[in-house]
Design an enzyme around this catalytic site. Structure first.
Site, PDB file in Angstrom:
ATOM      1  N   ASP A  52      77.245  50.819  51.290  1.00 42.94           N
ATOM      2  CA  ASP A  52      77.375  51.229  49.888  1.00 42.94           C
ATOM      3  C   ASP A  52      77.187  49.981  49.040  1.00 42.94           C
ATOM      4  O   ASP A  52      76.951  48.903  49.567  1.00 42.94           O
ATOM      5  CB  ASP A  52      78.760  51.857  49.622  1.00 42.94           C
ATOM      6  CG  ASP A  52      78.730  52.773  48.392  1.00 42.94           C
ATOM      7  OD1 ASP A  52      78.156  52.373  47.367  1.00 42.94           O
ATOM      8  OD2 ASP A  52      79.274  53.896  48.467  1.00 42.94           O
ATOM      9  N   SER A 112      75.234  47.285  31.712  1.00 43.62           N
ATOM     10  CA  SER A 112      74.206  46.498  32.401  1.00 43.62           C
ATOM     11  C   SER A 112      74.824  45.332  33.156  1.00 43.62           C
ATOM     12  O   SER A 112      74.418  45.021  34.276  1.00 43.62           O
ATOM     13  CB  SER A 112      73.200  45.936  31.405  1.00 43.62           C
ATOM     14  OG  SER A 112      72.526  46.958  30.772  1.00 43.62           O
ATOM     15  N   TYR A 148      61.334  40.621  30.884  1.00 46.65           N
ATOM     16  CA  TYR A 148      61.141  40.476  32.325  1.00 46.65           C
ATOM     17  C   TYR A 148      62.140  41.304  33.112  1.00 46.65           C
ATOM     18  O   TYR A 148      61.850  41.723  34.229  1.00 46.65           O
ATOM     19  CB  TYR A 148      61.179  38.997  32.709  1.00 46.65           C
ATOM     20  CG  TYR A 148      59.998  38.296  32.102  1.00 46.65           C
ATOM     21  CD1 TYR A 148      58.727  38.596  32.548  1.00 46.65           C
ATOM     22  CD2 TYR A 148      60.135  37.430  31.041  1.00 46.65           C
ATOM     23  CE1 TYR A 148      57.618  38.039  31.962  1.00 46.65           C
ATOM     24  CE2 TYR A 148      59.036  36.857  30.447  1.00 46.65           C
ATOM     25  CZ  TYR A 148      57.780  37.165  30.911  1.00 46.65           C
ATOM     26  OH  TYR A 148      56.683  36.616  30.315  1.00 46.65           O
ATOM     27  N   SER A 199      55.135  45.981  45.172  1.00 52.10           N
ATOM     28  CA  SER A 199      55.013  45.196  46.400  1.00 52.10           C
ATOM     29  C   SER A 199      55.496  45.963  47.620  1.00 52.10           C
ATOM     30  O   SER A 199      55.226  45.565  48.751  1.00 52.10           O
ATOM     31  CB  SER A 199      55.808  43.894  46.282  1.00 52.10           C
ATOM     32  OG  SER A 199      55.399  43.174  45.162  1.00 52.10           O
ATOM     33  N   THR A 202      52.294  35.116  37.369  1.00 48.46           N
ATOM     34  CA  THR A 202      51.926  36.530  37.282  1.00 48.46           C
ATOM     35  C   THR A 202      50.577  36.763  37.939  1.00 48.46           C
ATOM     36  O   THR A 202      50.380  37.746  38.662  1.00 48.46           O
ATOM     37  CB  THR A 202      51.885  36.983  35.808  1.00 48.46           C
ATOM     38  OG1 THR A 202      53.046  36.478  35.152  1.00 48.46           O
ATOM     39  CG2 THR A 202      51.866  38.484  35.699  1.00 48.46           C
ATOM     40  N   ARG A 210      52.207  47.398  12.032  1.00 49.29           N
ATOM     41  CA  ARG A 210      53.079  48.337  12.727  1.00 49.29           C
ATOM     42  C   ARG A 210      54.262  48.705  11.837  1.00 49.29           C
ATOM     43  O   ARG A 210      54.489  48.081  10.802  1.00 49.29           O
ATOM     44  CB  ARG A 210      53.563  47.750  14.057  1.00 49.29           C
ATOM     45  CG  ARG A 210      54.251  46.432  13.925  1.00 49.29           C
ATOM     46  CD  ARG A 210      54.465  45.770  15.277  1.00 49.29           C
ATOM     47  NE  ARG A 210      55.581  46.367  16.008  1.00 49.29           N
ATOM     48  CZ  ARG A 210      56.446  45.688  16.762  1.00 49.29           C
ATOM     49  NH1 ARG A 210      56.330  44.370  16.894  1.00 49.29           N
ATOM     50  NH2 ARG A 210      57.420  46.285  17.391  1.00 49.29           N
TER      51      ARG A 210
END
Lengths: 191, 531
Positions: free
Chosen positions: B110, B175, B262, B273, B333, B455
């Site tokens: 867990d 979070s 990120y 991946s 990247t 915008r």
């Protein structure tokens, strides 16, 4: 959960992670004075020194170059006065001392307190613009319907980088009467 | 409540698959799979809600002039769309995937802190109820954009700002708790033999993401607190009249905001991946370089925040520093993109739905990455800043990047979660509809952006009308395409479909495929041995 995992003690990692959270929260607030100090040292945000500087006796006037200093003014939101420089710009040599008058007129029928905040653009010129006298150093009480002439004496440091030929000194004049008298409900809600 | 939890816990040890039924199972659950499911459903609901707000925006922008809603409501829609998609859809989806997959991937029974796990999920719906309810207070909801720049949020905002701040605090706490849980689980609960450099990349990317979360979510909490006190308690952090500086807000916000970008993409890298090697039937090319690339992206993310603020006026030196640092991120990247391509090189590829989404991710994310490099160039950014070019850029990396990777992950692991294979025909239909419509939606935004359309306005100049109409059509097509995805997921949730084997993908690797499908309620009670 199996025995094997019950034995693992998570508390030391959790303590470290929680400490990091607290440190980063504090760091966010620490950035406020750090940013202020950084700006003070580099002139990054264009805010000039808040105290009178003293021009050294032997300061040489660099007549080999001239620099244009422009003035712009603005009134803070809802501030009840007009505020403008007497001249739009001056042309001067670094090291030379100039006086520029700023004119303010209170349109209100009661006394107000004003505070002007300077800003220099480009920011890199901030550290070289020195004022020996300025209305922005302190709060300016304005009587009802008062017209005032406010002088500003300044010079450009002869060390001013060569590539700066033109710079702008802007002032915003805020109405801080409410802040001084305590934040009144009506003022903060009236927007 | 604690006795209930304790009782059911004891029961677990005796009866392997026993669990409480009904609402209590979900309210009091400490099971990582249940909590993962809750996160994923929550994120799915928020995705539709945030998406419907986007459709309101696109409806208004279908034609020039004011058509459907008033400008203030338009601003509330852009704000809520951003906040909900970032904090309600993408981040919880990743946390849900982490809850489900990290213990299965490292052979743990867990998460390390199951009760905190329950909390970190259940405060999230509360936060969003508060956030959404702010739209119903007098004066309307937050209308200052998800970036809540001062003085828009401090001087020009309504009373709902207090609700906004409070909701942000709760989301941040959620979070942070989730991140702590992930880190402790990965550090302490790996199966014997599962060394760090044997961990699947999804675990690695989440591990690094969790550290980013711990570093920057507290800063966000600090910024919203400053906004709160500036607005309601007379402080002057961002108020020039009181000695503060509104530009400071942007520095603080983007110090959080850039790593946040990120946080929303690193787990995607991990997902892709996992999927590309499975369907190319080759091991991932350059595993170690992937780990180092992820770590360097995370490190660099703290040194680039001011590229969001070039137009605030910065000394040339600072502009150049942030410009070069930003461009430097393209290197790790790029390493990743080349590794994915090399993994596919001479692989025996098949194109099931997860692979299709992963491939679309690689291509479309790279498009978003390249427009990011264009934006990093300071002098050029003066032209692009705050135009639809920026909107196109970050939607390419977030929608056809992060969201596509989450969909890929859902298709890839749905058989493991539900025990039945998803409907491949519907999945492929969903993919092709999404792929075509997402490009109709976002690609033309580059053009209006370059032509100067700003915008965050409810109206625009007439010359932009045709392209905006196309964009709106794309938006509605994309939005309604997601109903196909809903149908796929519902079919799986109702166990309608072919029974899935333990390992439905021929080339898939990892411990999660060693347990039966659906994954039993309790897995890895005895840790597996990893060679």
């Amino acid at each position: 959960m199996s025995e094997q995992h019950k034995q693992t003690d998570h508390s030391s990692i959790i303590t470290k992670l929680l400490a990091s959270v607290v440190i980063m929260f504090a760091f966010g607030f620490a950035l406020v004075p750090l940013y202020e100090k950084f700006c003070e040292l580099t002139g990054f945000n264009g805010r000039t020194d808040n105290t009178a500087s003293v021009a050294s006796e032997g300061m040489l006037i660099d007549t080999s170059r001239t620099v244009t200093v422009e003035f712009t003014t603005r009134t803070g939101r809802g501030a009840p006065w007009s505020f403008r420089p007497e001249v739009q710009s001056v042309t001067m040599h670094p090291g030379e001392i100039k006086v520029v008058n700023f004119l303010v007129e209170n349109h209100m029928n009661d006394a107000r307190v004003a505070q002007a905040l300077p800003s220099v653009s480009p920011g890199t010129a901030t550290l070289y613009l020195n004022k020996t006298e300025c209305f922005c150093f302190e709060q300016q009480p304005l009587a009802a319907n008062e017209k005032a002439v406010m002088p500003m004496r300044f010079y450009l440091d002869p060390d001013l980088p060569d590539d700066i030929r033109r710079l702008t000194l802007s002032y915003v004049m805020y109405d801080i009467t409410d802040q001084i008298q305590g934040r009144s409900q009506t003022a903060s809600r009236s927007e | 409540m604690s006795t209930v939890v304790a009782d059911s816990h004891d029961a677990h040890d005796e009866h392997h698959d026993h669990k409480p039924t009904g609402i209590k199972r979900w309210l009091f659950t400490t099971n990582h799979k249940d909590i993962g499911t809750l996160y994923l459903w929550f994120s799915f609901i928020m995705f539709f809600l945030g998406g419907s707000f986007a459709l309101v925006i696109r409806m208004e922008l279908f034609q020039p002039g004011m058509q459907v809603i008033d400008p203030h409501f338009f601003n509330q829609m852009t704000t809520m769309h951003g906040v909900i998609m970032v904090f309600g859809a993408v981040m919880p989806a990743f946390t849900g995937l982490a809850n489900w997959m990290v213990p299965l991937m490292i052979g743990a029974p867990d998460m390390a802190l199951p009760r905190m796990n329950n909390w970190s999920f259940w405060i999230l719906p509360v936060a969003f109820l508060i956030m959404l309810s702010s739209m119903f207070v007098p004066g309307g909801g937050p209308a200052f954009g998800w970036t809540f720049y001062a003085p828009l949020s401090t001087t020009y905002s309504g009373d709902s700002t207090a609700l906004f701040v409070f909701a942000m605090h709760i989301m941040g706490m959620s979070s942070i708790m989730g991140a702590i849980n992930v880190i402790v689980t990965i550090m302490n609960m790996r199966a014997p033999g599962m060394t760090y450099m044997k961990m699947p990349l999804f675990v690695w990317t989440w591990f690094i993401t969790a550290f980013l979360l711990i570093a920057v979510m507290p800063v966000l909490a600090g910024v919203v607190t400053m906004v709160l006190t500036d607005k309601f308690f007379g402080t002057s952090f961002f108020n020039a009249a009181g000695g503060g500086d509104p530009v400071l807000f942007q520095h603080l916000f983007w110090f959080f905001g850039h790593p946040e970008v990120y946080i929303m993409i690193l787990p995607s890298f991990g997902i892709v991946s996992a999927i590309i090697p499975a369907f190319a039937r080759k091991p991932l090319f350059g595993y170690a370089s992937m780990v180092y690339a992820t770590a360097s992206i995370a490190g660099l993310s703290f040194l680039v925040w001011a590229h969001h603020m070039f137009t605030t006026g910065m000394p040339t030196f600072a502009s150049l520093f942030f410009m070069y640092m930003t461009m430097l991120i393209a290197v790790p990247t790029g390493v990743k993109v080349f590794n994915w391509v090399s993994t596919m090189w001479r692989g025996a590829m098949t194109f099931e739905t997860p692979m299709l989404f992963a491939l679309a991710f690689v291509v479309l994310f790279t498009i978003g990455g390249l427009s990011g490099i264009m934006l990093a160039i300071t002098p050029v950014d003066y032209q692009y800043h705050d135009t639809y070019f920026v909107v196109a850029h970050f939607h390419y990396v977030l929608v056809s990047g992060a969201v596509f990777s989450i969909m890929a992950a859902a298709y890839y692991w749905l058989p493991k979660w539900s025990g039945v294979m998803y409907d491949e025909a519907l999945g492929k239909l969903h993919f092709w509809c999404s792929l075509v419509s997402v490009n109709i939606l976002f690609f033309p935004m580059h053009f209006v952006g370059l032509a100067g359309m700003p915008r965050r306005y409810p109206d625009y100049a007439l010359q932009f009308a045709d392209i905006n109409a196309i964009v709106s059509v794309g938006g509605f097509l994309f939005g309604f395409s997601q109903l196909i995805f809903l149908a796929v997921v519902l079919k799986c949730a109702m166990k309608k479909g072919e029974k899935a084997p333990a390992k439905p993908w021929e080339g898939a690797e990892g411990l999660e495929w060693t347990v039966p499908s659906p994954a039993p309620y309790h897995t890895f009670d005895t840790p597996p041995e990893v060679k």
